[in-house]
Enzyme design. Structure first.
Site, PDB file in Angstrom:
ATOM      1  N   CYS A 178      -3.796   0.722  -3.464  1.00  0.00           N
ATOM      2  CA  CYS A 178      -4.005   0.559  -2.112  1.00  0.00           C
ATOM      3  C   CYS A 178      -4.781   2.039  -1.805  1.00  0.00           C
ATOM      4  O   CYS A 178      -4.462   2.824  -1.736  1.00  0.00           O
ATOM      5  CB  CYS A 178      -2.858   0.573  -1.323  1.00  0.00           C
ATOM      6  SG  CYS A 178      -3.433   0.234   0.441  1.00  0.00           S
ATOM      7  N   GLU A 225      -1.884  -8.665  -6.111  1.00  0.00           N
ATOM      8  CA  GLU A 225      -0.640  -7.811  -5.459  1.00  0.00           C
ATOM      9  C   GLU A 225      -0.711  -6.588  -4.917  1.00  0.00           C
ATOM     10  O   GLU A 225      -1.399  -5.717  -5.607  1.00  0.00           O
ATOM     11  CB  GLU A 225       0.410  -8.099  -6.521  1.00  0.00           C
ATOM     12  CG  GLU A 225       1.974  -7.443  -6.459  1.00  0.00           C
ATOM     13  CD  GLU A 225       2.010  -6.141  -6.381  1.00  0.00           C
ATOM     14  OE1 GLU A 225       2.908  -5.468  -6.071  1.00  0.00           O
ATOM     15  OE2 GLU A 225       1.198  -5.215  -7.414  1.00  0.00           O
ATOM     16  N   ARG A 276      12.660  -5.679  -2.019  1.00  0.00           N
ATOM     17  CA  ARG A 276      11.357  -5.114  -2.356  1.00  0.00           C
ATOM     18  C   ARG A 276      10.076  -6.221  -1.829  1.00  0.00           C
ATOM     19  O   ARG A 276       9.957  -7.136  -2.458  1.00  0.00           O
ATOM     20  CB  ARG A 276      11.254  -5.174  -3.904  1.00  0.00           C
ATOM     21  CG  ARG A 276      10.185  -4.319  -4.544  1.00  0.00           C
ATOM     22  CD  ARG A 276      10.039  -4.317  -6.016  1.00  0.00           C
ATOM     23  NE  ARG A 276       9.230  -3.434  -6.548  1.00  0.00           N
ATOM     24  CZ  ARG A 276       9.426  -2.255  -6.814  1.00  0.00           C
ATOM     25  NH1 ARG A 276      10.469  -1.499  -6.413  1.00  0.00           N
ATOM     26  NH2 ARG A 276       8.592  -1.612  -7.451  1.00  0.00           N
ATOM     27  N   ARG A 278       6.524  -7.430  -1.178  1.00  0.00           N
ATOM     28  CA  ARG A 278       5.023  -7.205  -1.761  1.00  0.00           C
ATOM     29  C   ARG A 278       4.353  -8.439  -0.910  1.00  0.00           C
ATOM     30  O   ARG A 278       4.765  -9.220  -0.778  1.00  0.00           O
ATOM     31  CB  ARG A 278       5.095  -7.064  -3.200  1.00  0.00           C
ATOM     32  CG  ARG A 278       5.809  -6.125  -3.927  1.00  0.00           C
ATOM     33  CD  ARG A 278       4.923  -4.797  -3.429  1.00  0.00           C
ATOM     34  NE  ARG A 278       5.584  -3.520  -4.429  1.00  0.00           N
ATOM     35  CZ  ARG A 278       6.211  -2.782  -3.899  1.00  0.00           C
ATOM     36  NH1 ARG A 278       6.850  -2.856  -2.531  1.00  0.00           N
ATOM     37  NH2 ARG A 278       6.780  -1.690  -4.552  1.00  0.00           N
TER      38      ARG A 278
END
Length: 462
Positions: A178, A225, A276, A278
């Site tokens: 990112c 992802e 988690r 995503r």
């Protein structure tokens, strides 16, 4: 012929016969000389030592191993899960890490034909666990192919390089970092005759490399992802630029519009005992007309009926080195108490066999604070109580981390970890929950096959 007969009798598939030097070169991309010497001694009683292997590596003498040693070394090479003869579609694996997304798509009959990963330790783990068809290409720095670090390269030169070095594929997989976008340098690119759009807006980021590959190869589908915060990164601008670039490239991103909860954000806790989240961007090429009806909302139908629990991945006995030292436990204990008194929730995450763990992070190697396994610590007792101090919590072991991320299951631990604990923790902390992407691949597979058929029909009609 002797080596080849032995290989066949041991049911060890290899791409082509390798001589001793080729085999050692391949294995030393994963393991060091000390490991190979110890392994051969344990496996076949070999007297080869690290120094001898080191002399081979340096070219001081030619490698010479017995049939038994050769077969034992060959057994260290992972077997391809899918080959060109058995595959149903082809994919590439960008920013691959240790192959979490790849594993999910191999489970659905996909053949990986290209991998790119720059971290040398992640490369060791990747190569230890994934066997490849002869066609497969491994790349360490994707920029050497996309030429994105060369501002004086034209788009056409970049696309020619991509087509030359990356095999044809149906699906592109990428867990790209990112990064914020900048408009700096747009005038420079305009002077080179470049188009506006993603070539300008995404320059200087690794998403730019992904976009260039999509533009050059036009895969039928992609899976991108990233962390959940991609949507809010740089006040939402990063996500906006990405979505605009994918639209410009001619792709429909699944669930780009939705009501209520965003289907693109998937929590791994439905598949493994870890919270988690995503974001997963699934796109299909618009001109193939097969994207209608696909939604990640349908991943709910693939969630296991049995709710996963931490007890399913924990070992009863582990090495004492994973137990926190009194000094580290004291630091974490006091730190948590201090923040509790201030009314906030900063502190360690103590878990038991029934817990859903916090997100495993790449910093886990530092103190393990986000996931500490309770060993019977009594909070009602004084911290310095000697008996209670024996019950200090422990970190997860790397093997338990592999299970937590879905790379393997307890009792069938086939995932190889050829690196130090520190590197292993970083790798698992940066990885994806494998069963999530197995489910994504399963949802996508019918659409991928339809896309291949539609593309073949377009080519035949042209």
């Amino acid at each position: 012929m002797g080596f080849l007969c032995d290989i066949e009798s041991h049911n060890i598939p290899i791409l082509k016969f390798m001589n001793e030097k080729q085999l050692l070169t391949k294995l030393l991309e994963i393991y060091d000389q000390k490991f190979l010497a110890s392994y051969l001694k344990e496996k076949v009683g070999s007297s080869l030592c690290r120094e001898t292997i080191n002399r081979w590596v340096k070219g001081k003498t030619e490698p010479s191993v017995t049939h038994a040693e050769y077969i034992a070394l060959t057994e260290l090479l992972p077997k391809p899960a899918v080959t060109s003869k058995t595959s149903e579609f082809r994919f590439i694996d960008l920013f691959a890490g240790i192959g979490g997304i790849r594993k999910g798509f191999e489970d659905q009959g996909g053949l990986c034909v290209f991998t790119s990963e720059w971290n040398k330790y992640a490369v060791k783990t990747y190569k230890a666990n994934y066997g490849n068809d002869e066609e497969h290409v491994f790349n360490e720095d994707i920029r050497s192919i996309t030429l994105s670090d060369q501002v004086d390269i034209s788009e056409q030169e970049a696309y020619d390089s991509i087509r030359k070095n990356i095999p044809e594929h149906d699906v592109l997989l990428a867990g790209f970092p990112c990064q914020p976008f900048s408009i700096a340098g747009v005038s420079k690119k305009n002077s080179l005759g470049r188009a506006h759009g993603f070539e300008c807006n995404t320059q200087g980021t690794l998403f730019f490399d992904v976009a260039r590959i999509i533009a050059a190869h036009r895969p039928k589908a992609f899976v991108l992802e990233n962390v959940k915060n991609l949507k809010s990164h740089d006040k939402g601008r990063t996500f906006k630029v990405i979505m605009e670039a994918l639209d410009e490239l001619g792709y429909e991103v699944a669930d780009s519009t939705f009501e209520g909860k965003d289907p693109k954000i998937i929590d791994g806790q439905h598949f493994t005992p870890q919270h988690r989240e995503r974001i997963v961007l699934v796109g299909f090429r618009r001109d193939l007309g097969i994207h209608e009806g696909f939604s990640l909302k349908n991943i709910d139908s693939l969630i296991p009926r049995k709710k996963p629990a931490l007890g399913d991945i924990l070992d009863e006995e582990v090495d004492d080195k994973y137990i926190l030292t009194p000094k580290l436990w004291k630091y974490l204990f006091d730190y948590a108490q201090k923040h509790k008194e201030k009314g906030n929730g900063f502190g360690f995450g103590l878990v038991n066999e029934n817990s859903i763990a916090r997100t495993l992070s790449a910093r886990y190697y530092k103190d393990g604070s986000e996931i500490l396994v309770d060993r019977g610590w009594d909070f009602s007792k004084d911290f310095e109580d000697e008996k209670n101090l024996e019950n200090r919590p422990r970190r997860l072991t790397p093997t338990e981390c592999a299970r937590l991320m879905g790379f393997t299951v307890k009792g069938q631990d086939k995932f190889i970890i050829p690196v130090s604990d520190t590197q292993a923790y970083k790798q698992f902390g940066n990885s994806v929950v494998v069963p999530v992407f197995s489910a994504v691949a399963e949802l996508m597979k019918p659409y991928i096959l339809k896309a291949i058929q539609a593309d073949n029909q377009k080519v035949a009609a042209a």
